[in-house]
Design a protein around this motif. Structure first.
Motif, PDB file in Angstrom:
ATOM      1  N   UNK A 213       0.867  -1.182   0.000  1.00 41.21           N
ATOM      2  CA  UNK A 213       0.000   0.000   0.000  1.00 41.21           C
ATOM      3  C   UNK A 213       0.904   1.232   0.000  1.00 41.21           C
ATOM      4  N   UNK A 214       0.481   2.329  -0.665  1.00 41.67           N
ATOM      5  CA  UNK A 214      -0.781   2.528  -1.386  1.00 41.67           C
ATOM      6  C   UNK A 214      -0.637   2.228  -2.879  1.00 41.67           C
ATOM      7  N   UNK A 215      -1.679   1.648  -3.456  1.00 42.82           N
ATOM      8  CA  UNK A 215      -1.754   1.419  -4.897  1.00 42.82           C
ATOM      9  C   UNK A 215      -3.119   1.906  -5.390  1.00 42.82           C
ATOM     10  N   UNK A 216      -3.210   2.151  -6.692  1.00 44.15           N
ATOM     11  CA  UNK A 216      -4.472   2.617  -7.271  1.00 44.15           C
ATOM     12  C   UNK A 216      -5.453   1.461  -7.433  1.00 44.15           C
ATOM     13  N   UNK A 217      -6.711   1.729  -7.124  1.00 48.32           N
ATOM     14  CA  UNK A 217      -7.812   0.801  -7.429  1.00 48.32           C
ATOM     15  C   UNK A 217      -8.819   1.523  -8.318  1.00 48.32           C
ATOM     16  N   UNK A 218      -9.186   0.864  -9.410  1.00 50.09           N
ATOM     17  CA  UNK A 218     -10.262   1.336 -10.288  1.00 50.09           C
ATOM     18  C   UNK A 218     -11.331   0.245 -10.314  1.00 50.09           C
ATOM     19  N   UNK A 219     -12.501   0.546  -9.745  1.00 52.30           N
ATOM     20  CA  UNK A 219     -13.537  -0.460  -9.529  1.00 52.30           C
ATOM     21  C   UNK A 219     -14.828  -0.054 -10.234  1.00 52.30           C
ATOM     22  N   UNK A 220     -15.340  -0.954 -11.058  1.00 54.87           N
ATOM     23  CA  UNK A 220     -16.641  -0.740 -11.693  1.00 54.87           C
ATOM     24  C   UNK A 220     -17.716  -0.932 -10.624  1.00 54.87           C
ATOM     25  N   UNK A 221     -18.513   0.108 -10.381  1.00 59.33           N
ATOM     26  CA  UNK A 221     -19.519   0.056  -9.324  1.00 59.33           C
ATOM     27  C   UNK A 221     -20.715  -0.840  -9.662  1.00 59.33           C
ATOM     28  N   UNK A 222     -20.873  -1.193 -10.933  1.00 60.27           N
ATOM     29  CA  UNK A 222     -22.054  -1.931 -11.375  1.00 60.27           C
ATOM     30  C   UNK A 222     -21.727  -3.408 -11.532  1.00 60.27           C
ATOM     31  N   UNK A 223     -22.654  -4.271 -11.109  1.00 62.16           N
ATOM     32  CA  UNK A 223     -22.507  -5.702 -11.343  1.00 62.16           C
ATOM     33  C   UNK A 223     -23.083  -6.044 -12.711  1.00 62.16           C
ATOM     34  N   UNK A 224     -22.353  -6.833 -13.482  1.00 64.12           N
ATOM     35  CA  UNK A 224     -22.762  -7.185 -14.837  1.00 64.12           C
ATOM     36  C   UNK A 224     -22.922  -8.690 -14.963  1.00 64.12           C
ATOM     37  N   UNK A 225     -23.766  -9.113 -15.889  1.00 67.49           N
ATOM     38  CA  UNK A 225     -23.868 -10.539 -16.220  1.00 67.49           C
ATOM     39  C   UNK A 225     -22.892 -10.860 -17.335  1.00 67.49           C
ATOM     40  N   UNK A 226     -22.297 -12.034 -17.257  1.00 64.67           N
ATOM     41  CA  UNK A 226     -21.359 -12.484 -18.284  1.00 64.67           C
ATOM     42  C   UNK A 226     -21.481 -13.991 -18.435  1.00 64.67           C
ATOM     43  N   UNK A 227     -21.275 -14.474 -19.652  1.00 60.23           N
ATOM     44  CA  UNK A 227     -21.467 -15.904 -19.907  1.00 60.23           C
ATOM     45  C   UNK A 227     -20.357 -16.733 -19.287  1.00 60.23           C
ATOM     46  N   UNK A 228     -20.723 -17.949 -18.909  1.00 58.24           N
ATOM     47  CA  UNK A 228     -19.733 -18.894 -18.382  1.00 58.24           C
ATOM     48  C   UNK A 228     -18.643 -19.143 -19.419  1.00 58.24           C
TER      49      UNK A 228
END
Length: 340
Positions: free
Chosen positions: A279-294
Protein backbone atom coordinates in the motif's frame (compact mmCIF):
# COMPACT_ATOMS: atom_id res chain seq x y z
CA UNK A 1 -23.03 -25.50 -65.89
CA UNK A 2 -25.07 -23.46 -63.40
CA UNK A 3 -26.09 -26.61 -61.52
CA UNK A 4 -22.48 -27.82 -61.34
CA UNK A 5 -21.33 -24.41 -60.05
CA UNK A 6 -24.12 -24.38 -57.44
CA UNK A 7 -23.22 -27.86 -56.25
CA UNK A 8 -19.55 -26.88 -55.97
CA UNK A 9 -20.37 -23.82 -53.88
CA UNK A 10 -22.69 -25.83 -51.65
CA UNK A 11 -19.98 -28.42 -51.14
CA UNK A 12 -17.45 -25.75 -50.16
CA UNK A 13 -19.87 -24.15 -47.72
CA UNK A 14 -21.06 -27.48 -46.30
CA UNK A 15 -24.65 -26.87 -47.43
CA UNK A 16 -26.66 -29.96 -48.36
CA UNK A 17 -29.22 -29.92 -51.20
CA UNK A 18 -31.89 -31.22 -48.81
CA UNK A 19 -31.31 -28.66 -46.04
CA UNK A 20 -32.71 -25.17 -45.82
CA UNK A 21 -30.41 -22.11 -45.59
CA UNK A 22 -31.73 -21.61 -42.02
CA UNK A 23 -30.59 -25.11 -41.02
CA UNK A 24 -27.21 -24.54 -42.64
CA UNK A 25 -26.82 -21.21 -40.87
CA UNK A 26 -27.71 -22.89 -37.57
CA UNK A 27 -25.03 -25.53 -38.14
CA UNK A 28 -22.47 -22.82 -38.92
CA UNK A 29 -23.40 -21.07 -35.69
CA UNK A 30 -23.01 -24.30 -33.74
CA UNK A 31 -19.59 -24.92 -35.32
CA UNK A 32 -18.55 -21.38 -34.43
CA UNK A 33 -19.62 -21.95 -30.84
CA UNK A 34 -17.63 -25.17 -30.67
CA UNK A 35 -14.54 -23.40 -31.95
CA UNK A 36 -15.05 -20.61 -29.43
CA UNK A 37 -15.50 -22.90 -26.43
CA UNK A 38 -13.15 -25.68 -27.45
CA UNK A 39 -10.03 -23.58 -28.03
CA UNK A 40 -6.83 -25.58 -28.22
CA UNK A 41 -4.19 -24.78 -25.62
CA UNK A 42 -0.72 -23.93 -26.91
CA UNK A 43 2.14 -22.22 -25.10
CA UNK A 44 4.98 -20.02 -26.42
CA UNK A 45 8.39 -21.65 -26.81
CA UNK A 46 10.11 -22.32 -23.49
CA UNK A 47 12.40 -19.53 -22.35
CA UNK A 48 13.85 -17.73 -19.35
CA UNK A 49 11.34 -16.03 -17.08
CA UNK A 50 12.94 -12.87 -15.66
CA UNK A 51 9.93 -12.33 -13.39
CA UNK A 52 10.15 -15.67 -11.54
CA UNK A 53 10.69 -15.22 -7.81
CA UNK A 54 10.37 -11.42 -7.92
CA UNK A 55 7.71 -11.42 -5.22
CA UNK A 56 9.34 -9.89 -2.12
CA UNK A 57 10.50 -12.60 0.27
CA UNK A 58 9.23 -12.94 3.82
CA UNK A 59 10.97 -10.46 6.06
CA UNK A 60 11.59 -8.08 3.17
CA UNK A 61 9.27 -5.37 4.48
CA UNK A 62 6.05 -6.47 2.80
CA UNK A 63 4.74 -8.98 5.35
CA UNK A 64 1.25 -8.46 6.71
CA UNK A 65 1.17 -6.19 9.74
CA UNK A 66 -1.27 -5.21 12.48
CA UNK A 67 -3.76 -2.65 11.26
CA UNK A 68 -3.54 -0.83 14.60
CA UNK A 69 -0.03 -1.46 15.98
CA UNK A 70 0.50 -0.86 19.69
CA UNK A 71 4.29 -1.17 19.66
CA UNK A 72 5.02 2.16 18.01
CA UNK A 73 5.62 0.74 14.54
CA UNK A 74 4.24 2.49 11.47
CA UNK A 75 0.64 1.43 10.80
CA UNK A 76 -0.38 -0.05 7.47
CA UNK A 77 -1.46 2.29 4.71
CA UNK A 78 -4.99 2.52 3.27
CA UNK A 79 -6.55 -0.86 2.57
CA UNK A 80 -8.78 -2.56 -0.03
CA UNK A 81 -11.42 -3.63 -0.88
CA UNK A 82 -13.40 -0.71 0.33
CA UNK A 83 -16.93 0.53 0.13
CA UNK A 84 -17.14 2.12 -3.34
CA UNK A 85 -20.75 3.30 -3.14
CA UNK A 86 -21.51 6.76 -4.44
CA UNK A 87 -20.82 9.51 -1.86
CA UNK A 88 -18.94 7.11 0.46
CA UNK A 89 -15.88 8.55 2.16
CA UNK A 90 -13.39 6.60 4.22
CA UNK A 91 -12.05 7.87 7.53
CA UNK A 92 -8.31 7.46 6.91
CA UNK A 93 -6.77 10.78 5.97
CA UNK A 94 -4.60 10.34 2.89
CA UNK A 95 -2.19 13.01 1.67
CA UNK A 96 0.06 10.96 -0.58
CA UNK A 97 0.32 10.50 -4.34
CA UNK A 98 -3.08 10.56 -5.97
CA UNK A 99 -4.40 7.50 -7.85
CA UNK A 100 -4.51 7.14 -11.62
CA UNK A 101 -7.89 8.29 -12.96
CA UNK A 102 -7.44 7.44 -16.64
CA UNK A 103 -6.93 4.06 -18.27
CA UNK A 104 -3.73 2.47 -17.00
CA UNK A 105 -2.21 1.95 -20.45
CA UNK A 106 -2.12 5.72 -20.89
CA UNK A 107 0.40 5.82 -18.02
CA UNK A 108 2.50 2.93 -19.30
CA UNK A 109 1.12 0.21 -17.01
CA UNK A 110 0.26 -3.22 -18.38
CA UNK A 111 -1.77 -6.11 -16.91
CA UNK A 112 0.48 -8.75 -15.32
CA UNK A 113 -2.13 -11.22 -14.09
CA UNK A 114 -5.84 -11.96 -13.88
CA UNK A 115 -7.55 -13.70 -10.98
CA UNK A 116 -10.91 -13.55 -9.24
CA UNK A 117 -12.55 -13.84 -5.86
CA UNK A 118 -15.67 -15.65 -4.70
CA UNK A 119 -18.24 -12.92 -4.22
CA UNK A 120 -17.22 -9.27 -4.25
CA UNK A 121 -14.49 -7.96 -1.98
CA UNK A 122 -15.82 -4.45 -2.57
CA UNK A 123 -19.21 -3.07 -1.57
CA UNK A 124 -21.51 -1.09 -3.85
CA UNK A 125 -24.96 -0.45 -2.39
CA UNK A 126 -27.70 -2.04 -4.49
CA UNK A 127 -25.20 -3.69 -6.85
CA UNK A 128 -23.07 -6.07 -4.79
CA UNK A 129 -23.72 -6.05 -1.08
CA UNK A 130 -24.95 -8.16 1.84
CA UNK A 131 -28.48 -8.18 0.38
CA UNK A 132 -27.46 -9.87 -2.88
CA UNK A 133 -28.49 -13.35 -3.96
CA UNK A 134 -26.87 -16.51 -5.26
CA UNK A 135 -27.27 -20.30 -5.40
CA UNK A 136 -27.89 -20.84 -1.68
CA UNK A 137 -27.74 -24.64 -1.70
CA UNK A 138 -24.21 -24.44 -3.04
CA UNK A 139 -23.41 -21.85 -0.39
CA UNK A 140 -24.52 -24.18 2.39
CA UNK A 141 -22.34 -27.00 1.08
CA UNK A 142 -19.43 -24.59 0.70
CA UNK A 143 -19.62 -23.41 4.30
CA UNK A 144 -19.93 -26.95 5.59
CA UNK A 145 -16.81 -27.95 3.66
CA UNK A 146 -14.80 -25.00 4.96
CA UNK A 147 -14.24 -23.53 1.52
CA UNK A 148 -13.06 -20.03 0.59
CA UNK A 149 -14.76 -17.08 2.25
CA UNK A 150 -17.52 -15.61 0.12
CA UNK A 151 -17.90 -11.86 -0.33
CA UNK A 152 -20.82 -9.65 -1.27
CA UNK A 153 -23.31 -10.82 -3.89
CA UNK A 154 -24.99 -9.21 -6.88
CA UNK A 155 -28.77 -8.91 -7.28
CA UNK A 156 -29.22 -10.59 -10.68
CA UNK A 157 -29.76 -14.20 -9.56
CA UNK A 158 -33.24 -15.70 -10.01
CA UNK A 159 -33.77 -19.35 -9.16
CA UNK A 160 -36.61 -19.69 -11.70
CA UNK A 161 -34.51 -18.38 -14.61
CA UNK A 162 -32.53 -21.15 -16.31
CA UNK A 163 -29.61 -18.95 -17.31
CA UNK A 164 -28.72 -18.75 -13.61
CA UNK A 165 -29.20 -22.44 -12.87
CA UNK A 166 -28.48 -24.48 -16.00
CA UNK A 167 -25.30 -26.55 -15.74
CA UNK A 168 -22.29 -25.48 -17.79
CA UNK A 169 -19.55 -27.95 -18.68
CA UNK A 170 -16.38 -26.12 -17.66
CA UNK A 171 -13.32 -27.03 -19.70
CA UNK A 172 -10.62 -24.79 -18.24
CA UNK A 173 -11.76 -22.96 -15.08
CA UNK A 174 -11.97 -24.90 -11.81
CA UNK A 175 -14.75 -24.95 -9.21
CA UNK A 176 -16.91 -22.33 -10.92
CA UNK A 177 -20.67 -22.01 -10.46
CA UNK A 178 -23.34 -20.63 -12.76
CA UNK A 179 -25.39 -17.98 -10.94
CA UNK A 180 -22.52 -17.09 -8.65
CA UNK A 181 -20.91 -13.66 -8.11
CA UNK A 182 -17.20 -13.20 -8.79
CA UNK A 183 -14.94 -10.15 -8.55
CA UNK A 184 -12.24 -10.18 -11.23
CA UNK A 185 -8.92 -8.40 -10.64
CA UNK A 186 -6.40 -7.34 -13.24
CA UNK A 187 -3.21 -6.16 -11.45
CA UNK A 188 -1.22 -3.68 -13.55
CA UNK A 189 2.37 -2.52 -13.15
CA UNK A 190 4.82 -0.19 -14.83
CA UNK A 191 7.52 -2.71 -13.90
CA UNK A 192 5.84 -5.61 -15.69
CA UNK A 193 7.42 -7.48 -18.59
CA UNK A 194 5.04 -5.60 -20.86
CA UNK A 195 4.67 -6.81 -24.42
CA UNK A 196 6.71 -9.99 -23.90
CA UNK A 197 5.75 -13.68 -23.44
CA UNK A 198 6.50 -13.17 -19.73
CA UNK A 199 3.95 -10.41 -19.17
CA UNK A 200 1.44 -12.57 -17.27
CA UNK A 201 2.60 -14.14 -14.02
CA UNK A 202 1.36 -16.18 -11.09
CA UNK A 203 1.64 -15.13 -8.36
CA UNK A 204 0.81 -11.67 -9.63
CA UNK A 205 3.48 -10.16 -7.37
CA UNK A 206 6.13 -11.64 -9.69
CA UNK A 207 4.66 -9.62 -12.52
CA UNK A 208 4.25 -6.43 -10.48
CA UNK A 209 7.90 -6.44 -9.35
CA UNK A 210 9.38 -7.99 -12.50
CA UNK A 211 11.71 -5.21 -13.68
CA UNK A 212 14.10 -3.69 -11.16
CA UNK A 213 14.65 0.01 -10.57
CA UNK A 214 11.21 1.18 -11.59
CA UNK A 215 8.90 1.00 -8.57
CA UNK A 216 9.17 3.68 -5.92
CA UNK A 217 7.14 3.79 -2.70
CA UNK A 218 7.03 7.59 -2.98
CA UNK A 219 4.81 7.50 -6.08
CA UNK A 220 3.53 3.90 -5.96
CA UNK A 221 -0.10 4.71 -6.90
CA UNK A 222 1.22 6.01 -10.24
CA UNK A 223 3.14 2.79 -10.87
CA UNK A 224 0.87 -0.02 -9.64
CA UNK A 225 -2.89 -0.36 -9.98
CA UNK A 226 -5.69 -2.89 -10.10
CA UNK A 227 -8.82 -2.98 -12.22
CA UNK A 228 -11.82 -4.67 -10.60
CA UNK A 229 -15.09 -5.71 -12.23
CA UNK A 230 -17.88 -7.75 -10.67
CA UNK A 231 -19.94 -10.33 -12.54
CA UNK A 232 -22.74 -12.82 -12.14
CA UNK A 233 -22.06 -15.91 -14.25
CA UNK A 234 -24.89 -16.95 -16.59
CA UNK A 235 -25.29 -19.86 -18.98
CA UNK A 236 -26.40 -17.65 -21.86
CA UNK A 237 -24.28 -16.92 -24.92
CA UNK A 238 -25.91 -13.53 -25.47
CA UNK A 239 -23.65 -12.35 -22.63
CA UNK A 240 -20.46 -13.60 -24.26
CA UNK A 241 -17.35 -11.40 -24.40
CA UNK A 242 -14.27 -12.81 -26.17
CA UNK A 243 -11.43 -11.18 -24.23
CA UNK A 244 -11.83 -11.12 -20.48
CA UNK A 245 -8.15 -12.01 -20.12
CA UNK A 246 -6.42 -8.73 -20.92
CA UNK A 247 -8.42 -6.29 -18.82
CA UNK A 248 -11.80 -5.08 -17.72
CA UNK A 249 -14.57 -4.79 -20.28
CA UNK A 250 -15.44 -1.28 -21.43
CA UNK A 251 -18.67 -1.45 -23.41
CA UNK A 252 -22.03 0.19 -22.82
CA UNK A 253 -22.64 0.24 -19.07
CA UNK A 254 -19.40 -1.66 -18.41
CA UNK A 255 -16.79 0.79 -17.18
CA UNK A 256 -19.24 3.69 -17.21
CA UNK A 257 -19.42 4.25 -13.45
CA UNK A 258 -15.97 3.79 -11.92
CA UNK A 259 -14.80 4.36 -8.35
CA UNK A 260 -11.11 5.21 -7.92
CA UNK A 261 -9.16 5.26 -4.66
CA UNK A 262 -5.87 4.22 -3.08
CA UNK A 263 -5.77 0.93 -1.22
CA UNK A 264 -3.76 -2.26 -0.87
CA UNK A 265 -3.64 -5.84 -2.03
CA UNK A 266 -6.50 -8.00 -0.75
CA UNK A 267 -7.16 -11.68 0.00
CA UNK A 268 -8.20 -13.62 3.08
CA UNK A 269 -4.85 -13.37 4.86
CA UNK A 270 -5.95 -9.81 5.65
CA UNK A 271 -8.97 -8.45 7.49
CA UNK A 272 -9.68 -5.49 9.77
CA UNK A 273 -7.04 -6.56 12.29
CA UNK A 274 -4.28 -7.80 9.97
CA UNK A 275 -3.44 -5.47 7.09
CA UNK A 276 -1.52 -5.63 3.82
CA UNK A 277 1.80 -3.82 3.57
CA UNK A 278 1.41 -3.52 -0.21
CA UNK A 279 0.00 0.00 0.00
CA UNK A 280 -0.78 2.53 -1.39
CA UNK A 281 -1.75 1.42 -4.90
CA UNK A 282 -4.47 2.62 -7.27
CA UNK A 283 -7.81 0.80 -7.43
CA UNK A 284 -10.26 1.34 -10.29
CA UNK A 285 -13.54 -0.46 -9.53
CA UNK A 286 -16.64 -0.74 -11.69
CA UNK A 287 -19.52 0.06 -9.32
CA UNK A 288 -22.05 -1.93 -11.37
CA UNK A 289 -22.51 -5.70 -11.34
CA UNK A 290 -22.76 -7.19 -14.84
CA UNK A 291 -23.87 -10.54 -16.22
CA UNK A 292 -21.36 -12.48 -18.28
CA UNK A 293 -21.47 -15.90 -19.91
CA UNK A 294 -19.73 -18.89 -18.38
CA UNK A 295 -18.04 -19.40 -21.74
CA UNK A 296 -16.39 -15.96 -21.43
CA UNK A 297 -14.80 -17.04 -18.16
CA UNK A 298 -13.82 -20.43 -19.57
CA UNK A 299 -12.13 -18.82 -22.55
CA UNK A 300 -10.19 -16.57 -20.15
CA UNK A 301 -8.99 -19.66 -18.26
CA UNK A 302 -7.92 -21.19 -21.57
CA UNK A 303 -5.86 -18.07 -22.28
CA UNK A 304 -4.28 -18.37 -18.84
CA UNK A 305 -3.24 -21.94 -19.59
CA UNK A 306 -1.56 -20.74 -22.78
CA UNK A 307 0.85 -18.35 -21.03
CA UNK A 308 4.55 -19.14 -20.65
CA UNK A 309 4.35 -18.88 -16.85
CA UNK A 310 2.25 -21.46 -15.03
CA UNK A 311 -0.98 -19.70 -14.00
CA UNK A 312 -2.74 -22.83 -12.72
CA UNK A 313 -2.93 -21.47 -9.17
CA UNK A 314 -5.30 -18.77 -10.44
CA UNK A 315 -7.74 -20.96 -12.40
CA UNK A 316 -10.17 -21.03 -9.45
CA UNK A 317 -11.82 -18.39 -7.29
CA UNK A 318 -9.88 -17.10 -4.31
CA UNK A 319 -11.57 -16.21 -1.04
CA UNK A 320 -12.77 -12.66 -0.39
CA UNK A 321 -11.42 -10.33 2.24
CA UNK A 322 -13.97 -8.64 4.48
CA UNK A 323 -14.85 -5.13 3.35
CA UNK A 324 -12.37 -2.86 5.10
CA UNK A 325 -13.49 -0.78 8.05
CA UNK A 326 -14.09 2.93 7.52
CA UNK A 327 -10.98 3.90 9.46
CA UNK A 328 -8.82 1.75 7.14
CA UNK A 329 -10.33 3.19 3.94
CA UNK A 330 -8.75 6.27 2.36
CA UNK A 331 -10.77 9.46 2.27
CA UNK A 332 -10.04 10.13 -1.42
CA UNK A 333 -12.67 8.05 -3.25
CA UNK A 334 -13.37 9.70 -6.60
CA UNK A 335 -15.32 8.99 -9.77
CA UNK A 336 -14.36 8.44 -13.37
CA UNK A 337 -15.67 6.88 -16.57
CA UNK A 338 -13.81 4.71 -19.04
CA UNK A 339 -14.70 4.92 -22.70
CA UNK A 340 -13.79 2.56 -25.56
Amino acid sequence: MKLVFTLAIQTLLGVSMNRSPVAAASECENKSTKVKLGMSIMKPPAGDNPCAGKKPAAGGGFDNKPCYPTDGTVPAGPQAGANVSKDYKGSMEYNGTEPILEAYFNDGLCPVNVHWHLGAEHLSDGQFDAEGHGPSDIEHRRLAAGKERKGNLCHHYKEDDSKFTEHYEWKHCLGMEVGQTYEVHWPHSKAGACGTPNQYQSPFYDGVFCRDGILSLDILPKLVGVQAQIFTIVNDESYYYPDLFRGMIVDGEMGKDMAVYVGSTTGTSRDNETCSAYSPITWQVDRTCHMISASSFDRMCGEMKSQRDDMSEDLHAHGSRKVVADMLAADNLSNTQHTP
